[in-house]
Design an enzyme around this catalytic site. Structure first.
Site, PDB file in Angstrom:
ATOM      1  N   GLY A 324       0.831  -1.202   0.000  1.00  0.00           N
ATOM      2  CA  GLY A 324       0.000   0.000   0.000  1.00  0.00           C
ATOM      3  C   GLY A 324       0.865   1.251   0.000  1.00  0.00           C
ATOM      4  N   SER A 325       0.372   2.268   0.682  1.00  0.00           N
ATOM      5  CA  SER A 325       1.047   3.568   0.630  1.00  0.00           C
ATOM      6  C   SER A 325       2.395   3.569   1.331  1.00  0.00           C
ATOM      7  CB  SER A 325       0.150   4.630   1.256  1.00  0.00           C
ATOM      8  OG  SER A 325      -1.062   4.701   0.542  1.00  0.00           O
ATOM      9  N   THR A 326       2.697   2.525   2.095  1.00  0.00           N
ATOM     10  CA  THR A 326       4.008   2.519   2.753  1.00  0.00           C
ATOM     11  C   THR A 326       5.131   2.429   1.729  1.00  0.00           C
ATOM     12  OG1 THR A 326       3.924   0.122   3.041  1.00  0.00           O
ATOM     13  CG2 THR A 326       3.143   1.462   4.878  1.00  0.00           C
ATOM     14  N   LYS A 328       5.330   4.396  -0.743  1.00  0.00           N
ATOM     15  CA  LYS A 328       5.485   5.706  -1.371  1.00  0.00           C
ATOM     16  C   LYS A 328       6.838   6.371  -1.114  1.00  0.00           C
ATOM     17  CE  LYS A 328       0.583   6.570  -1.957  1.00  0.00           C
ATOM     18  NZ  LYS A 328      -0.627   7.100  -1.327  1.00  0.00           N
TER      19      LYS A 328
END
Lengths: 615, 359
Positions: A324-326, A328
């Site tokens: 997921g956004s981790t 980014k």
């Protein structure tokens, strides 16, 4: 008359003498037969009978070594050997097993599962090997048996050291456990190294460091009489105890993490960035490894195996989650590495399309973020920015760059069974799926969705590399080995340096953004950073579990708990001088900032401040 | 005229017997786990047996001859009594309980049978004619059958042997011997069917003890291992591992030779056999010297029977004969057989005291 008498007497005497000589010769012949026989046995065949006599008399009894103890980094015992009175049976010496078990059952308590387990082992093992019927007899039971032992041929009461894990569930996924050597184990091990040893490490540290923990067997030559009783010891070579191990794990921190995770499925991995020492390696729910030592009964095992919560799964090591956004911060670094200026802005209208009017890739903020640079899009976790970044990078460059952080490959941690998870590429997709790579798949890779999967360990390791200025240390559990013979402690596994992943300018930039995640006004985890005396660099993540159709809204309340999003959180602190890097995954936890973040904060608080979490 | 001697002792024979007794006590100390009580009991028995020997030695052979039919008759009666009301020991009826001591009539017959056969033989001049021989065989056969019935095949065969030896010494013709031997050989297969199962098993075990090393072959194998591992010089007194660690069953009684052989080796075994040969040779010599034919026949039989005991026991221990319950004379632990043996030596001593050449 007298003459006749005398003649008779002489004649009879002569006859008797001749017959006596005949009989004397026969007897000499018989004596010769005996002499020949004795000569044959005692002189000709002496070697053979001498060997047989020695074999009768001397038996070799292996002396099992004492298995090494395991401690955490502060010397808290994690695996011990506790003495236990054990009833063992050699099946070959038993005539009527049913009757024997019946009678024994009257002296010591035998549960149904004891007997079931025994019968299972009975079928699996050779008849001359002793099989444990019951262990941890009470003193009273042991005494009762000892008094009546003459009635039970083939049954022996022995005092053994038994493996015990005093922290029980806590850290079970790190420790693993030892168990009886099974026929399948026998195919893999060198039996010479296991003389007199019935147990081996099956999982976790117990398995990985089996050779160091085991030690080596000694052997005792004993003289036994015809009844198998040992009369005296002829000679003996002592056994060498196994090495004591000190782990990098902080068992109190581990307990804090597990407590914070209580009632949830997921994992917490904490690593010291500068060394790669794994401070916490929690996977919940966990299980008590102690019953596995003697062989868990099938009912209890069935409960663990079939539980929907899958307590036996080592999520930290083998759980594969969309990051997921981790992902980014790592994507941002890749962007800079490949030439995107961090001040370049991307406009977020709430969605992203590859072609005009094509499929809409949504931002989590449906109203849109507006114009975003890299810093802001990390702080606010803008999806559109990273859709755009991913597309401009292309999947190959994403793959090559994330590969250097260890995604998609085993970290090489000192534990068997690690998952490499998945870092997708064109090549991978052609090989695994026999399909070409679609541009849309690159887009969602930008926010850690799609095919991309990471283990909690990989996430923690990558975060730790980020915290360590881009230098990735191999994560490891072993802190030091101690030889119990001389108590000398040898620091093991010198910190292994993995390749430098980035130029030095990019790290502070990303760090600033991650700090603002917890301290910025719009940071997605600003509640986590609130009131913290140290600064935290972090990134939240939410990984979709089920696909959401176009134009459909994700409504947390309406969705079945197990279909809710996974909550993720990576962090390191203090941001300027990182001492701990953490990755938290809470399955079906919803949003990372609100569910996984507080858990990470509790872990960091305890580690950095010694602050006990509030009950 | 011969004068009755106060002590009718043949010092030569006595020295042989004493040698065996001393060997026996040392060996029992080793075989019986250094148990002094056991040694004491055996010493008492030995003393008793020697007393019996001296007593019998003081009886003139003529007197013995006169008593012979009575002894034999009483022996037969007791055998019948044993069959009717004997105490069962080790699965066979062999004992009569006299309240104070238990008594085996078959032991008495070990002496009474050769005496009676000799008594019958001397009624006619030698060499014995067919009629006398047949009569002799009847005298042998009746008690033999009674003892087989107990059942105690080993003892009955030894007793039959002692009687047959008398007939042989009395000059039974070689032709008849051949015929009987031929008949016996022909009847052997029939005999196989008359044997008990356990007896057949013992013979099969002898042929291949390793077919059942923990069962019927155990005795034979373990004692062969004991003897063989003794080697040339033996493992030394009290150092036989087979003996000391309980691998030899019945090591104080029937299998005591295995203990001896393990601890004293081939050389010790040869020396022990020489002691036995010395006693047997001396006994045969006494027999040849005897004045009366009766005494001669009886003494000859006693000498040969003694030799047969030794052969059967050592043959059994070394695995060339099946396992039969025959002790090693004068060395095995136990009293009954020792008393009858020593009574026999008493007869020999009496014969020596009243020998032919003293005229």
């Amino acid at each position: 008359m007298a003459g006749l008498q005398i003649k008779d007497v002489f004649r009879e005497a002569r006859l008797f003498t001749s017959r006596s000589i005949a009989i004397g010769l026969i007897m000499l012949a018989l004596v010769s037969v005996l002499l020949v026989r004795l000569y044959f046995l005692q002189v000709v065949e002496y070697e053979r009978y001498s060997t047989l006599s020695t074999k009768n008399r001397i038996s070799l009894v292996p002396i099992p070594p004492v298995r090494g103890l395991i401690f955490d980094r502060n010397g808290v015992p994690l695996a011990q050997n506790v003495p236990s009175s054990t009833l063992e049976i050699i099946p070959d010496h038993v005539e009527d097993m049913d009757a024997l078990l019946n009678e024994l059952g009257q002296l010591v308590q035998l549960s149904r599962s004891d007997i079931k387990l025994f019968r299972r082992n009975l079928k699996r093992n050779a008849g001359f090997k002793s099989i444990v019927l019951r262990s941890q007899l009470s003193d009273e039971e042991a005494g009762r048996f000892a008094v009546n032992s003459y009635r039970f041929k083939g049954v022996e009461l022995s005092a053994r050291l038994e493996r015990h894990y005093p922290l029980r569930e806590s850290g079970a996924h790190v420790m693993g456990y030892v168990g009886r050597i099974s026929p399948r184990d026998l195919e893999k091990i060198d039996e010479n190294q296991y003389r007199g040893i019935n147990f081996l490490g099956k999982l976790g540290i117990e398995s990985y460091y089996e050779d160091a923990l085991r030690g080596s067997s000694g052997v005792k030559q004993v003289e036994t009489n015809a009844h198998g009783r040992v009369v005296r010891t002829v000679s003996s070579t002592p056994s060498q105890p196994g090495k004591n191990l000190y782990l990098t794990i902080d068992s109190r921190l581990q307990a804090v993490a597990e407590k914070a995770m209580a009632g949830r499925r997921g994992a917490v991995v904490a690593i010291e960035p500068s060394s790669g020492e794994v401070l916490t390696f929690a996977s919940t729910p966990t299980y008590d490894p102690n019953p596995f030592v003697l062989g868990i009964d099938s009912e209890s095992y069935g409960l663990l195996r079939d539980s929907l919560d899958r307590p036996l799964l080592n999520r930290a090591l083998r759980g594969r989650y969309a990051p997921g956004s981790t992902i980014k911060p790592f994507m941002g670094m890749a962007g800079i590495e490949f030439g995107r200026s961090p001040v370049n802005k991307v406009f977020c209208p709430g969605f992203y399309t590859l072609t005009k009017g094509g499929h809409r890739y949504r931002c989590w903020k449906h109203s849109g973020h507006g114009s975003m640079d890299m810093h802001d899009s990390i702080v606010q976790s803008c999806d559109v920015y990273f859709y755009d970044l991913a597309r401009s990078l292309g999947i190959e460059r994403i793959h090559d760059y994330l590969d250097e952080f260890g995604f998609g490959q085993k970290t090489g941690i000192d534990m068997h069974g690690e998952s490499a998870a998945l870092l997708p590429s064109r090549e991978w997709k052609r090989g695994a799926r026999d399909e070409p790579w679609y541009p849309g798949e690159t887009v969602i890779a930008g926010i850690g969705q799609g095919y991309m999967l990471a283990t909690p360990l990989q996430l923690a390791s990558a975060t730790s590399a980020l915290a360590n200025g881009g230098i990735r240390m191999r994560p490891h559990f072993l802190l030091a080995e101690q030889d119990p013979m001389d108590n000398q402690v040898i620091a093991a596994n010198p910190r292994e340096v993995m390749p430098i992943v980035s130029n030095s300018e990019v790290i502070p930039l990303i760090k600033d953004a991650m700090v603002d995640v917890t301290s910025g006004a719009r940071g997605t985890a600003r509640r986590i950073g609130a009131g913290s005396p140290y600064s935290i660099a972090a990134k939240t993540g939410t990984a979709q579990v089920i696909g959401i159709k176009q134009n459909e809204k994700y409504n947390e309340a309406e969705i079945d708990e197990r279909h809710r999003d996974h909550a993720l959180f990576i962090a390191y602190a203090p941001a300027d001088n990182p001492r701990i890097a953490v990755a938290v995954i809470v399955e079906n936890g919803g949003h990372g900032g609100s569910t996984a973040g507080p858990i990470a904060r509790q872990v960091m608080d305890y580690y950095l401040l010694g602050k006990e979490p509030e009950a | 005229m011969s004068r009755r001697q106060p002590f009718s002792i043949d010092w030569v024979l006595l020295s042989g017997l004493l040698t065996l007794s001393i060997i026996s006590l040392f060996l029992l100390y080793s075989a019986g786990d250094q148990d002094m009580d056991l040694l004491l009991r055996q010493s008492v028995r030995m003393g008793l047996a020697f007393a019996v020997m001296f007593f019998v030695a003081s009886i003139k052979p003529e007197k013995l001859m006169r008593w012979t039919p009575w002894l034999y008759g009483i022996g037969l009666l007791l055998l019948i009594l044993v069959l009717a009301a004997g105490v069962i020991g080790k699965g066979a009826q062999r004992w009569i309980d006299l309240g104070v001591i238990r008594f085996q009539p078959s032991e008495m017959m070990k002496l009474a049978v050769p005496m009676m056969v000799a008594w019958v033989m001397v009624k006619q001049p030698m060499p014995a004619r067919l009629g006398t021989v047949i009569l002799g065989f009847i005298v042998v056969l009746v008690p033999t059958v009674l003892i087989i019935k107990q059942p105690d095949l080993g003892t009955s065969l030894l007793i039959a042997g002692s009687g047959v030896v008398v007939i042989f010494l009395a000059g039974m013709s070689w032709r008849l011997i051949m015929v009987l031997a031929g008949l016996a050989a022909a009847a052997a297969p029939l005999g196989w069917y008359l044997l008990h199962d356990y007896q057949r098993q013992r013979i099969m075990t002898l042929i291949d003890p390793w077919s059942d090393p923990l069962g019927s072959g155990y005795h034979t194998i373990q004692s062969a291992i004991a003897v063989g591992s003794g080697g040339l010089y033996g493992k030394g007194w009290l150092n036989g591992s087979q003996s000391q660690l309980d691998f030899i069953p019945e090591r104080s009684t029937d299998f005591i030779f295995a203990v001896f052989s393990e601890e004293f080796g081939f050389i010790g075994s040869v020396l022990l056999l020489l002691v036995y040969l010395f006693i047997v040779g001396r006994s045969l010599f006494i027999a040849m010297e005897a004045k009366e034919t009766y005494t001669r026949l009886l003494c000859g039989s006693l000498a040969v029977t003694f030799a047969i005991y030794v052969f059967v026991n050592i043959g059994m221990v070394t695995g060339i004969l099946p396992v039969v319950g025959v002790p090693l004379p004068l060395i095995s632990y136990g009293g009954t057989s020792m008393v009858s043996l020593m009574a026999g030596f008493g007869i020999l001593m009496s014969a020596h005291a009243n020998r032919w050449f003293m005229h």
